[in-house]
Design a protein around this motif. Structure first.
Motif, mmCIF file in Angstrom:
data_model
loop_
_atom_site.group_PDB
_atom_site.id
_atom_site.type_symbol
_atom_site.label_atom_id
_atom_site.label_comp_id
_atom_site.label_asym_id
_atom_site.label_seq_id
_atom_site.Cartn_x
_atom_site.Cartn_y
_atom_site.Cartn_z
ATOM 1 N N SER A 73 67.949 6.632 183.517
ATOM 2 C CA SER A 73 67.082 7.363 184.425
ATOM 3 C C SER A 73 65.928 6.714 185.354
ATOM 4 C CB SER A 73 66.544 8.618 183.891
ATOM 5 O OG SER A 73 65.535 8.101 182.679
ATOM 6 N N ALA A 87 61.500 6.479 188.337
ATOM 7 C CA ALA A 87 62.747 6.242 188.752
ATOM 8 C C ALA A 87 63.170 4.803 189.347
ATOM 9 C CB ALA A 87 63.155 7.174 189.748
ATOM 10 N N SER A 149 75.843 10.408 191.352
ATOM 11 C CA SER A 149 75.906 10.467 189.967
ATOM 12 C C SER A 149 76.894 9.386 189.721
ATOM 13 C CB SER A 149 76.299 11.799 189.324
ATOM 14 O OG SER A 149 77.451 12.029 189.425
#
Length: 155
Positions: A73, A87, A149
């Motif tokens: 992450s 991030a 993703s």
């Protein structure tokens, strides 16, 4: 980029941490021994000595706290009294210039964040290698689209 470490990976100044934690234990033990050996002290004064030793030992423990954890992450920077999660897309550059006391991250908001978890104090070559690894991880992760993703097909 097969030479990148598997995530999660933690960077911390190992030798510096060992010295600081050893000093903390030695300080606490010394204060406790003094409290026990001084016969003229009352029980309250002995407790006060031990408590003072614990407070003084807490300082090197705090100084030994810094680390950097890189995971899927992003990057979590733990400094002496603060913790910040970034991030991957927020990190523009990883810097460790000659003479710098630790790594600095240039961030997308225009600020720079000190990263005390990678510092060239006692182990300069280790810090340089850790900074290069973190830089390579940031570069590899910044190429990816943060909105996509890993499970979505590319194309």
């Amino acid at each position: 980029m097969s030479d990148l470490p598997a995530l999660p990976v933690t960077f911390r100044p190992g030798r510096t941490r060992a010295v600081l934690l050893t000093a903390a234990v030695a300080l606490f033990v010394a204060m406790t021994v003094v409290a026990l050996l001084l016969e003229q002290l009352s029980p309250g004064e002995r407790i006060s000595f031990v408590f003072t030793g614990a407070l003084l030992a807490w300082i090197p423990v705090l100084l030994a706290r810094p680390k950097v954890v890189a995971d899927d992450s992003g990057v979590t920077v733990v400094n002496i009294v603060g913790r910040r999660h970034l991030a991957w897309a927020e990190i523009l550059q990883v810097n460790l210039r000659p003479g710098d006391p630790w790594v600095f991250l240039n961030l997308s908001d225009g600020t720079s964040l000190p990263v005390l978890g990678i510092q060239p104090g006692i182990a300069k070559q280790r810090a340089i290698a850790d900074a290069r690894t973190l830089r390579a991880l940031v570069e590899a992760r910044s190429i990816q689209d943060p909105e996509r993703s890993e499970d979505e097909p590319q194309g």
